[in-house]
Motif scaffolding. Structure first.
Motif, PDB file in Angstrom:
ATOM      1  N   GLN A   1      -2.671   8.945  11.243  1.00 50.87           N
ATOM      2  CA  GLN A   1      -1.502   8.096  10.430  1.00 50.87           C
ATOM      3  C   GLN A   1      -1.153   7.230  11.411  1.00 50.87           C
ATOM      4  N   PHE A   2      -1.103   7.382  12.815  1.00 49.50           N
ATOM      5  CA  PHE A   2      -0.615   6.441  13.638  1.00 49.50           C
ATOM      6  C   PHE A   2      -1.687   5.627  13.993  1.00 49.50           C
ATOM      7  N   ASN A   3      -2.833   5.874  14.057  1.00 47.00           N
ATOM      8  CA  ASN A   3      -4.115   4.950  14.037  1.00 47.00           C
ATOM      9  C   ASN A   3      -4.327   3.999  12.790  1.00 47.00           C
ATOM     10  N   ASN A   4      -3.654   4.261  11.849  1.00 47.23           N
ATOM     11  CA  ASN A   4      -3.929   3.458  10.413  1.00 47.23           C
ATOM     12  C   ASN A   4      -2.346   3.277  10.017  1.00 47.23           C
ATOM     13  N   PRO A   5      -1.635   2.209  10.689  1.00 46.83           N
ATOM     14  CA  PRO A   5      -0.367   1.934  10.353  1.00 46.83           C
ATOM     15  C   PRO A   5      -0.285   1.555   8.814  1.00 46.83           C
ATOM     16  N   ASN A   6      -0.962   1.090   8.408  1.00 49.14           N
ATOM     17  CA  ASN A   6      -0.741   0.754   6.729  1.00 49.14           C
ATOM     18  C   ASN A   6      -0.611   2.059   5.892  1.00 49.14           C
ATOM     19  N   ILE A   7      -1.024   3.258   6.330  1.00 48.29           N
ATOM     20  CA  ILE A   7      -0.585   4.373   5.656  1.00 48.29           C
ATOM     21  C   ILE A   7       0.638   4.820   5.854  1.00 48.29           C
ATOM     22  N   GLU A   8       1.281   4.916   4.609  1.00 45.28           N
ATOM     23  CA  GLU A   8       2.585   5.400   4.716  1.00 45.28           C
ATOM     24  C   GLU A   8       2.898   6.800   4.920  1.00 45.28           C
ATOM     25  N   HIS A   9       2.134   7.497   4.113  1.00 46.99           N
ATOM     26  CA  HIS A   9       2.242   9.138   4.160  1.00 46.99           C
ATOM     27  C   HIS A   9       0.876   9.540   4.234  1.00 46.99           C
ATOM     28  N   LEU A  10       0.829  10.848   5.174  1.00 45.11           N
ATOM     29  CA  LEU A  10      -0.475  11.781   4.864  1.00 45.11           C
ATOM     30  C   LEU A  10       0.212  13.151   4.775  1.00 45.11           C
TER      31      LEU A  10
END
Length: 632
Positions: free
Chosen positions: A123-132
């Motif tokens: 999730q950190f490497n994909n900042p556009n992702i809000e929740h995993l």
């Protein structure tokens, strides 16, 4: 009917107004009409082409923006799918989710320190992702917030149940808000932040449900142009999910003032799905819009760009006004040029017109010289010829007027001589009465009446009564010559005495009878009689003058007809048997021609005769009464 009459009256009024315009004005109007027609057609064609060009440019420009946003969405889908795949394929994650026993503390510490950190790094490497988030069906699972949860927290949600039915396939769902699972039952109101979720069932082994992986992304990151903070009043993007719900920015939205737009979009998408046809034009509240769409097959939705045509129409209107202004300037320029050229061409015509006006005002025509040929030069030539002819005729008229004045003077002189003759006859009459010569006195009275009737020529028409009195005087004078007098019988009603006849029209006929009717007869063998009878039929008057003389043979009557009715005057006639003296054909011909000249060719004389018995001259004329000197 009234409309037709009104149109006809309007057309007549326009024709009258148009006919009073000058030739130059009508030519300028004709030039303008001739130029205006093609200009209008070019303007209409140009406007349509311009409108199509602007619309096509607007479609291409906004479709390009739409495709760029679609590429961005596809990239975000790849990011979400990759994140879900990385979390799903981790063996330690699978082991932790499938563990049915109570984990040891050491195991929990190691999992949280290593595996959970690796998942958080996704999730950190994909900042556009809000929740995993990972959901487990195990009841002994220890939740590790904010990533690992028990399935029971969301098992009742419709989107979760829909994902379970897909049995391991990707499920995409859109949400109006983003609820916080850690405080789900604390009464906290979810944030009104639309998001999209990717869900995929975890089955280990295949067919054995273990849990669910969920990747969330806020729509403002998933499709930034749909939720952009840059306010564009000319276009707005919409995202439509598989359930045909529209997601877009809430402020300054086209949906606020157009209540039917959402339904129109939904209906057109249904039509597109069924037929593949898409109608991009839409109007509401007097505004025009374009619907430009592109499908998002991987998530089962559509991306739509709604473009307001207000700005485009302003550009079209501005360009159209410039075209109209250019055409107006062109027409004005052409009109000015045509006016100057017409003024130069029609200069000679105006000179000719001015010359005609001077002649009409009575000014002397001094001639006009127009160089060059053409219709105007020819017209000026013929006008000069006409004026020369008119001047000649005027000179002749002046000469005739002078001759008329001279004739009047002669007439006045003759009247003076006639008065002298009348006075002389009166003196002789007085001497005859003194000497008791009544016959001589009566003869002089009749002769004076005849002379006054002949000399007093005030007009062509007289009353029938005046003409008969003249005939009576003539017969009385002529009876002095004969031993056996001529009897004059009148069969004329009193009303007919007011009829109009030509002066000296009956007297030549009576004179012809006196001279020729009894020639060759013994003077004592019969009573001499001239009978005048007047009758009427069908509005015409018939006067019959009959004598009881020797009459004429058919041959002599035909010869007389030839002399009277001949078109050209000839020496035709017939000779008397005793010596070659001409008959009365000339006098009868003159009366016949005068009647046809004044009354018409249908009137005139007809002659009948029977040898040894009688001769009758029939006179036909229209019924006209004379009252004083007035005809009626």
């Amino acid at each position: 009917m009234h409309l037709r009459k009104g149109t006809a009256a309007l057309w007549l009024s326009f024709n009258y107004w148009w006919g009073r315009r000058s030739l130059q004005s009508r030519l300028i109007a004709a030039y303008i009409i001739i130029i205006l027609g093609p200009c209008l057609m070019v303007s209409i064609y140009s406007y349509r082409a311009l409108n199509n060009t602007y619309v096509r440019d607007a479609v291409e420009r906004n479709d390009y923006l739409l495709q760029m946003e679609r590429l961005h969405i596809l990239n975000q889908i790849e990011v979400m799918e990759r994140a879900a795949q990385m979390a799903y394929s981790d063996k330690e994650v699978q082991a932790y989710l499938t563990n049915e026993n109570e984990p040891q503390l050491e195991e929990l510490v190691n999992f949280n320190t290593n595996t959970n950190v690796n998942i958080s790094r996704i999730q950190f490497n994909n900042p556009n992702i809000e929740h995993l988030r990972l959901y487990s069906a195990s009841e002994n699972l220890h939740e590790i917030w904010p990533i690992i949860f028990r399935e029971e927290r969301v098992a009742a949600e419709a989107w979760y149940q829909a994902a379970l039915k897909l049995e391991g396939q990707e499920s995409w769902s859109f949400h109006e808000s983003d609820p916080e699972l850690m405080e789900r039952f604390s009464g906290q109101i979810p944030k009104q932040t639309p998001k999209v979720s990717l869900l995929r069932e975890i089955s280990i082994p295949a067919g054995h449900h273990v849990g669910m992986v969920q990747v969330d992304m806020l729509l403002e990151r998933f499709t930034p142009k749909t939720y952009t903070d840059v306010r564009d009043s000319q276009s707005q993007m919409f995202l439509m999910d598989p359930q045909q719900r529209l997601f877009t920015r809430l402020d300054h939205s086209f949906l606020e003032g157009n209540g039917g737009m959402a339904d129109a979009i939904s209906q057109r998408l249904n039509t597109y799905k069924n037929t593949g046809e898409w109608n991009m034009h839409y109007s509401e509240n007097g505004e025009s819009y374009l619907f430009i769409q592109t499908p998002l097959e991987r998530i089962g939705g559509f991306l739509l760009n709604v473009v307001s045509m207000e700005g485009v129409m302003k550009d079209i209107s501005h360009t159209r006004n410039r075209i109209i202004a250019a055409f107006v300037l062109f027409i004005i320029l052409v009109s000015v040029i045509a006016y100057v050229m017409n003024a130069f061409i029609l200069k000679n015509l105006r000179r000719l017109t001015e010359a005609m006006k001077k002649v009409r005002r009575g000014e002397a025509y001094t001639g006009i010289t127009i160089r060059g040929g053409g219709e105007v030069g020819e017209l000026a030539h013929h006008f000069s010829k006409l004026m020369n002819t008119i001047n000649t005729l005027v000179a002749q008229a002046v000469n005739k007027q002078a001759l008329s004045k001279e004739a009047e003077l002669r007439t006045l002189h003759n009247q003076i001589d006639a008065h002298f003759l009348y006075n002389t006859l009166e003196n002789i009459k007085m001497l005859a009465e003194i000497e008791n010569q009544r016959a001589i006195s009566d003869a002089l009275t009749s002769l004076g009446g005849m002379m006054r009737y002949n000399f007093k020529w005030s007009g062509e028409y007289v009353k029938l009564g005046d003409e008969i009195r003249h005939i009576e005087n003539y017969v009385e004078v002529m009876n002095i010559r004969f031993e056996h007098p001529i009897m004059l019988e009148l069969a004329v009603e009193k009303a007919y005495l007011e009829l109009e006849v030509l002066k000296m029209s009956l007297q030549p006929i009576v004179e012809n009878s006196v001279k020729h009717a009894w020639t060759g007869l013994e003077e004592d063998v019969q009573e001499r009689m001239i009978r005048i009878q007047v009758s009427e039929a069908a509005g015409e008057i018939f006067i019959a003058i009959r004598d009881n003389g020797i009459g004429m043979t058919p041959e002599r009557l035909a010869a007389l007809h030839g002399a009277v009715y001949a078109k050209e005057e000839t020496e035709a006639g017939f000779q008397e048997a005793d010596g070659g003296r001409k008959s009365g054909g000339i006098g009868l011909r003159n009366v016949h021609q005068r009647m046809q000249l004044f009354y018409g060719e249908e009137y005139g004389l007809e002659i009948g005769s029977e040898a040894g018995a009688w001769t009758t001259v029939f006179m036909t004329l229209p019924k006209v009464l004379l009252t004083g000197d007035q005809r009626r």
